[in-house]
Design a protein around this motif. Structure first.
Motif, short mmCIF file in Angstrom:
data_model
loop_
_atom_site.label_atom_id
_atom_site.label_comp_id
_atom_site.label_asym_id
_atom_site.label_seq_id
_atom_site.Cartn_x
_atom_site.Cartn_y
_atom_site.Cartn_z
N UNK A 17 0.83 -1.19 0.00
CA UNK A 17 0.00 0.00 0.00
C UNK A 17 0.87 1.24 0.00
N UNK A 18 1.91 1.23 0.82
CA UNK A 18 2.81 2.37 0.90
C UNK A 18 3.62 2.51 -0.39
N UNK A 19 4.12 1.38 -0.88
CA UNK A 19 5.00 1.41 -2.05
C UNK A 19 4.27 1.87 -3.30
N UNK A 20 2.93 1.62 -3.40
CA UNK A 20 2.19 1.93 -4.62
C UNK A 20 1.28 3.13 -4.47
N UNK A 21 1.25 3.71 -3.29
CA UNK A 21 0.37 4.84 -3.03
C UNK A 21 0.79 6.04 -3.88
N UNK A 22 -0.16 6.68 -4.47
CA UNK A 22 0.13 7.80 -5.35
C UNK A 22 0.56 9.03 -4.57
N UNK A 23 1.15 9.97 -5.29
CA UNK A 23 1.56 11.22 -4.66
C UNK A 23 0.33 12.02 -4.27
N UNK A 24 0.51 12.94 -3.33
CA UNK A 24 -0.61 13.76 -2.86
C UNK A 24 -1.19 14.56 -4.02
N UNK A 25 -2.53 14.69 -4.03
CA UNK A 25 -3.20 15.38 -5.12
C UNK A 25 -3.73 16.71 -4.63
N UNK A 26 -4.17 17.52 -5.60
CA UNK A 26 -4.83 18.76 -5.24
C UNK A 26 -3.90 19.94 -5.22
N UNK A 27 -3.35 20.32 -6.37
CA UNK A 27 -2.49 21.50 -6.42
C UNK A 27 -3.29 22.69 -6.89
N UNK A 28 -2.82 23.88 -6.58
CA UNK A 28 -3.51 25.08 -7.01
C UNK A 28 -3.23 25.39 -8.45
N UNK A 29 -3.84 26.47 -8.94
CA UNK A 29 -3.62 26.86 -10.32
C UNK A 29 -2.17 27.29 -10.51
N UNK A 30 -1.63 26.91 -11.64
CA UNK A 30 -0.25 27.28 -11.93
C UNK A 30 -0.18 28.75 -12.33
N UNK A 31 0.79 29.41 -11.81
CA UNK A 31 0.97 30.80 -12.18
C UNK A 31 1.73 30.91 -13.49
N UNK A 32 1.86 32.12 -13.94
CA UNK A 32 2.56 32.34 -15.20
C UNK A 32 4.07 32.27 -15.04
N UNK A 45 5.88 17.37 -4.07
CA UNK A 45 6.60 16.11 -4.14
C UNK A 45 7.40 15.88 -2.88
N UNK A 46 8.09 16.90 -2.40
CA UNK A 46 8.89 16.75 -1.18
C UNK A 46 8.01 16.42 0.02
N UNK A 47 6.82 17.04 0.08
CA UNK A 47 5.91 16.74 1.19
C UNK A 47 5.46 15.29 1.13
N UNK A 48 5.14 14.80 -0.09
CA UNK A 48 4.71 13.41 -0.24
C UNK A 48 5.83 12.44 0.12
N UNK A 49 7.05 12.74 -0.32
CA UNK A 49 8.18 11.88 0.01
C UNK A 49 8.41 11.82 1.51
N UNK A 50 8.29 12.97 2.17
CA UNK A 50 8.49 13.01 3.62
C UNK A 50 7.41 12.21 4.34
N UNK A 51 6.15 12.35 3.90
CA UNK A 51 5.05 11.61 4.53
C UNK A 51 5.27 10.10 4.39
N UNK A 52 5.66 9.67 3.20
CA UNK A 52 5.89 8.25 2.97
C UNK A 52 7.08 7.75 3.79
N UNK A 53 8.13 8.57 3.85
CA UNK A 53 9.31 8.19 4.62
C UNK A 53 8.94 7.98 6.09
N UNK A 54 8.18 8.90 6.66
CA UNK A 54 7.79 8.78 8.06
C UNK A 54 6.88 7.58 8.28
N UNK A 55 6.00 7.31 7.32
CA UNK A 55 5.10 6.17 7.46
C UNK A 55 5.86 4.85 7.43
N UNK A 56 6.79 4.75 6.49
CA UNK A 56 7.59 3.53 6.38
C UNK A 56 8.50 3.36 7.59
N UNK A 57 9.06 4.47 8.08
CA UNK A 57 9.99 4.38 9.21
C UNK A 57 9.30 3.89 10.47
#
Length: 228
Positions: A17-32, A45-57
């Protein structure tokens, strides 16, 4: 000679579940501003990596299991791709490499959710002093059985690259041998302690190695993304 065992593992399910879980969704509108957009994406991406790292640890490792005597663990095996176990048998030296069988052989219709944790792939190297070649077995290991895929004479190995994907074949198809010879080869490796008794240790060892590699992967990817 083959019996397939399927044992449900809650730890294994959580792992997948952890290994295949997708990255966090829901980003705001991209600026110019491309730099601003990149910073937002990198931050997600960094937030998702950190969350997964803490969960696995926080995952508890399996209970410590010792290999059956007289096999011993090769120092540094967790951080290398080399053999995991070794022992002597008379003048012979027996070395064992291991991977998950699902990573090597996956038939159509196989369900990795069921079998991935309960099928191991062994490379067994039997060498003798003064001999340039060793007798090498490629085997499938299950909780209650060991089956031989092939037997060959090859130069002595010192890395798992040749062990798991030999580029040269030096013997007949094992299933083409008559039953008496196949049984004799099974007796040969079993006499040297290569049998289902290795499964509990190797299964636990691979779990720890996978856990360590996954944590290392999260950290290295995060460091790469964060580096400016």
């Amino acid at each position: 000679m083959w019996r397939r065992a399927v044992t449900e593992s809650k730890a294994c399910q959580l792992w997948r579940l952890i290994a295949t879980r997708g990255a966090a969704t829901g980003s705001g509108k991209q600026g110019s501003n491309p730099a601003s957009s990149t910073a937002v994406v990198d931050s997600l991406l960094l937030r998702s990596l950190k969350e997964h790292y803490l969960e696995v640890s926080k995952m508890n490792p399996p209970p410590k299991v010792n290999p059956p005597s007289p096999f011993t663990i090769i120092k540094g095996a967790l951080d290398s791709n080399g053999p995991v176990l070794k022992r002597t048998y008379g003048k012979e030296e027996i070395s064992i490499f291991v991977m998950r069988l699902a990573n090597i052989i996956r038939g159509e219709g196989d369900d990795p959710e069921e079998d991935g944790i309960n099928q191991l792939f062994l490379h067994v190297d039997v060498s003798k002093p003064g001999q340039e070649n060793s007798l090498q077995f490629l085997c499938g290991l299950y909780p209650d059985a060991l089956g031989i895929h092939s037997v060959s004479m090859r130069p002595k190995v010192d890395s798992s690259a040749d062990a798991v994907a030999p580029s040269k074949y030096n013997g007949p198809v094992f299933e083409d041998l008559d039953e008496k010879m196949r049984d004799a080869f099974h007796s040969f490796v079993e006499e040297r302690g290569v049998n289902e008794s290795l499964f509990p240790f190797l299964q636990a060892w691979l779990y720890v190695k996978d856990h360590r590699n996954l944590l290392r992967w999260f950290k290295s990817v995060g460091s790469f993304v964060k580096e400016k």
